[in-house]
Design a protein around this motif. Sequence first.
Motif, mmCIF file in Angstrom:
data_model
loop_
_atom_site.group_PDB
_atom_site.id
_atom_site.type_symbol
_atom_site.label_atom_id
_atom_site.label_comp_id
_atom_site.label_asym_id
_atom_site.label_seq_id
_atom_site.Cartn_x
_atom_site.Cartn_y
_atom_site.Cartn_z
ATOM 1 N N ASP A 1 39.157 44.500 41.778
ATOM 2 C CA ASP A 1 38.714 45.103 40.511
ATOM 3 C C ASP A 1 37.646 46.187 40.685
ATOM 4 N N ALA B 1 43.781 43.612 37.787
ATOM 5 C CA ALA B 1 44.790 42.556 37.642
ATOM 6 C C ALA B 1 45.090 41.971 39.010
ATOM 7 N N CYS B 2 45.543 40.715 39.004
ATOM 8 C CA CYS B 2 45.812 40.025 40.266
ATOM 9 C C CYS B 2 46.865 40.724 41.097
ATOM 10 N N ARG C 1 40.905 33.152 37.914
ATOM 11 C CA ARG C 1 40.415 33.675 36.621
ATOM 12 C C ARG C 1 41.506 33.810 35.555
ATOM 13 N N PHE D 1 40.232 37.010 44.533
ATOM 14 C CA PHE D 1 41.564 37.292 45.084
ATOM 15 C C PHE D 1 41.488 38.344 46.196
ATOM 16 N N ALA D 2 40.744 39.424 45.947
ATOM 17 C CA ALA D 2 40.683 40.508 46.935
ATOM 18 C C ALA D 2 39.938 40.063 48.185
ATOM 19 N N ALA E 1 25.021 38.869 46.924
ATOM 20 C CA ALA E 1 24.596 40.161 47.470
ATOM 21 C C ALA E 1 23.808 40.875 46.381
ATOM 22 N N SER F 1 33.689 42.518 45.050
ATOM 23 C CA SER F 1 32.871 41.683 44.159
ATOM 24 C C SER F 1 33.410 41.645 42.727
ATOM 25 N N ASN G 1 29.959 34.786 48.948
ATOM 26 C CA ASN G 1 30.448 34.596 47.579
ATOM 27 C C ASN G 1 29.447 33.741 46.811
ATOM 28 N N LYS H 1 55.430 33.401 32.968
ATOM 29 C CA LYS H 1 53.962 33.500 33.044
ATOM 30 C C LYS H 1 53.376 32.302 33.807
HETATM 31 C C1 LIG Z 1 40.372 35.355 31.357
HETATM 32 C C2 LIG Z 1 41.038 36.288 32.315
HETATM 33 C C3 LIG Z 1 42.411 36.389 32.293
HETATM 34 C C4 LIG Z 1 43.060 37.233 33.189
HETATM 35 N N1 LIG Z 1 44.410 37.272 33.156
HETATM 36 C C5 LIG Z 1 45.061 37.994 34.070
HETATM 37 C C6 LIG Z 1 46.474 37.974 34.128
HETATM 38 O O1 LIG Z 1 47.141 37.321 33.313
HETATM 39 N N2 LIG Z 1 47.090 38.690 35.086
HETATM 40 C C7 LIG Z 1 46.378 39.420 35.994
HETATM 41 O O2 LIG Z 1 46.993 40.044 36.867
HETATM 42 N N3 LIG Z 1 45.046 39.478 35.966
HETATM 43 C C8 LIG Z 1 44.362 38.781 35.031
HETATM 44 N N4 LIG Z 1 43.001 38.809 34.995
HETATM 45 C C9 LIG Z 1 42.288 39.705 35.921
HETATM 46 C C10 LIG Z 1 42.145 39.086 37.300
HETATM 47 O O3 LIG Z 1 41.566 37.807 37.187
HETATM 48 C C11 LIG Z 1 41.292 39.998 38.157
HETATM 49 O O4 LIG Z 1 41.957 41.244 38.276
HETATM 50 C C12 LIG Z 1 41.068 39.408 39.525
HETATM 51 O O5 LIG Z 1 40.381 38.192 39.437
HETATM 52 C C13 LIG Z 1 40.274 40.385 40.365
HETATM 53 O O6 LIG Z 1 40.135 39.896 41.646
HETATM 54 P P1 LIG Z 1 38.885 40.352 42.502
HETATM 55 O O7 LIG Z 1 38.941 39.601 43.766
HETATM 56 O O8 LIG Z 1 38.776 41.816 42.535
HETATM 57 O O9 LIG Z 1 37.613 39.862 41.653
HETATM 58 P P2 LIG Z 1 37.204 38.431 41.147
HETATM 59 O O10 LIG Z 1 38.357 37.531 40.990
HETATM 60 O O11 LIG Z 1 36.334 38.727 39.998
HETATM 61 O O12 LIG Z 1 36.334 37.866 42.344
HETATM 62 C C14 LIG Z 1 35.104 38.434 42.678
HETATM 63 C C15 LIG Z 1 34.297 37.408 43.422
HETATM 64 O O13 LIG Z 1 33.107 38.025 43.869
HETATM 65 C C16 LIG Z 1 31.995 37.202 43.580
HETATM 66 N N5 LIG Z 1 30.824 38.063 43.417
HETATM 67 C C17 LIG Z 1 30.569 38.919 42.401
HETATM 68 N N6 LIG Z 1 29.383 39.518 42.606
HETATM 69 C C18 LIG Z 1 28.908 39.029 43.776
HETATM 70 C C19 LIG Z 1 27.708 39.251 44.494
HETATM 71 N N7 LIG Z 1 26.790 40.098 44.058
HETATM 72 N N8 LIG Z 1 27.519 38.569 45.632
HETATM 73 C C20 LIG Z 1 28.450 37.680 46.078
HETATM 74 N N9 LIG Z 1 29.600 37.429 45.435
HETATM 75 C C21 LIG Z 1 29.812 38.099 44.291
HETATM 76 C C22 LIG Z 1 32.405 36.477 42.296
HETATM 77 O O14 LIG Z 1 31.665 35.293 42.153
HETATM 78 C C23 LIG Z 1 33.878 36.228 42.548
HETATM 79 O O15 LIG Z 1 34.073 35.046 43.261
HETATM 80 C C24 LIG Z 1 42.306 38.000 34.113
HETATM 81 C C25 LIG Z 1 40.922 37.908 34.129
HETATM 82 C C26 LIG Z 1 40.282 37.062 33.249
HETATM 83 C C27 LIG Z 1 38.771 36.973 33.279
#
Ligand SMILES: Cc1cc2nc3c(=O)[nH]c(=O)nc-3n(C[C@H](O)[C@H](O)[C@H](O)COP(=O)(O)OP(=O)(O)OC[C@H]3O[C@@H](n4cnc5c(N)ncnc54)[C@H](O)[C@@H]3O)c2cc1C
Length: 408
Positions: A295, A311-312, A48, A12-13, A79, A109, A40, A375
């Motif tokens: 995150d 969280a999203c 997620r 998402f980020a 990475a 990440s 990615n 939801k």
């Molecule tokens: C089962 C579950 C239920 C959830 N329910 C909710 C909810 O109801 N409401 C809510 O707000 N939030 C919820 N969350 C939390 C939410 O999904 C996260 O806060 C959100 O996905 C974070 O976004 P992000 O982009 O920071 O990280 P992520 O979505 O984790 O994305 C990170 C990306 O980086 C990639 N990555 C990681 N390491 C590397 C690397 N070394 N090199 C290259 N790419 C890499 C990963 O593959 C991924 O694609 C839930 C999470 C889970 C697991």
Amino acid sequence: MKKQLLIIGGGFAGFWSALSAIRQSRELKKEDQIEVTVVNMDEYLTIRPRLYEVSLEGLRVELNKYFKPLGIKFINGKAEIINPDENLVTIATESGSRILSYDYLILSSGSVLKAINIEGIEKTFNVDTFNGAQRLEDHLIKLASKKFDGEGAATFVVAGSGLTGLEVATVIKEKALKIWSRYSQDAIEFKVVLIEKANQVGNYYSPEAQKYVLETLKSKDVTSITNVSLAAVTSNGATLSDGTFIPSQTVISTVGLVASSLCSFFKGEKDKLGRLHVNKYLQLETYKNVIAAGDVANIPVDDEGNSSLMACQFSMFLGKWAGHNAVNALFAQPLKPYNYSDYVTCVDLGQQDGMLTTGWERSLSVSGIEGKNIKMEVTTKLIYPADDVQTALEDSFPEVPNVSQNAV
Ligand SMILES: Cc1cc2nc3c(=O)[nH]c(=O)nc-3n(C[C@H](O)[C@H](O)[C@H](O)COP(=O)(O)OP(=O)(O)OC[C@H]3O[C@@H](n4cnc5c(N)ncnc54)[C@H](O)[C@@H]3O)c2cc1C
């Protein structure tokens, strides 16, 4: 030479960072002077929050559907090493290792399921990644093909009663039943056991919201056991910290998330989830050409000591701010302070049940089928990018709607 903006992570980020960066570079009429690259580990934005659901259909959005038309360079790779003193990132791809240099880095990440150091951890299942959720689904299909026969085949143990644990515990029977219906119309009785280390389930909610959760778990015949944690897991069951053995062929860990290990490449204090502290522009204090979003970032959101959560509702907006500020920093334009203090939670509690809470005290706002509908509206619509690329690009402007007012 074009300025290099490198984004690690296409969740998402990272997704919203990339779109926001392109939008802002166009706004500044600098799009010819910047190259935006996203690395990615696969080709998808994975939704997620939906990985616990009955079906895994539609839970991944192809990144290049948006990136290609917008001129965002995509690298499918991991990475592995970040050298922030030299502005270099080493990535592993199918065709070998590469070193990328950047003028500005957005670290997005994400997070991973906390590892618990117990015997048999590899036997546990999870819904942390798409592959993890797929492995759980394949396992349930295998159990169904054997008629859920054998000790513990129809018992599901869920470890951890955070929001994800509650969702898995209340939905897993529906998922198993749907799979079972492909094999037989015979009635089958599943058992769900939710185990929690704290002395209560749902104690992070206001009393009224917690009461609704506990009543719902009871009505769905979920057995909760508190003051215990997982001690060991085998293919046949879970041993708890008090010595109890629960026969189960399906133990699912939902014990919480920790920040991506890539955070450790940056000097400076991390919070207890391993996240990087960022300033109001999302920059790291020690490396001003690095922004952390999603995150991996801890940003204070008010004067009362609350900070962003994993969280999203934070990740998406942090991403929009990140891309905007990275481009503005590269072209010496003023940065926009992050500004978002509203907080809601939405939880799915299985058929006919869900709940919306508002505020940091997590007060019950809407429950029952209406809570469930909210939801579903959020997770099946609001957190997806618009289908139309141009609309998604416009939506990447860093601006936050009042979530709690919109939700109710
Ligand atoms: C089962 C579950 C239920 C959830 N329910 C909710 C909810 O109801 N409401 C809510 O707000 N939030 C919820 N969350 C939390 C939410 O999904 C996260 O806060 C959100 O996905 C974070 O976004 P992000 O982009 O920071 O990280 P992520 O979505 O984790 O994305 C990170 C990306 O980086 C990639 N990555 C990681 N390491 C590397 C690397 N070394 N090199 C290259 N790419 C890499 C990963 O593959 C991924 O694609 C839930 C999470 C889970 C697991």
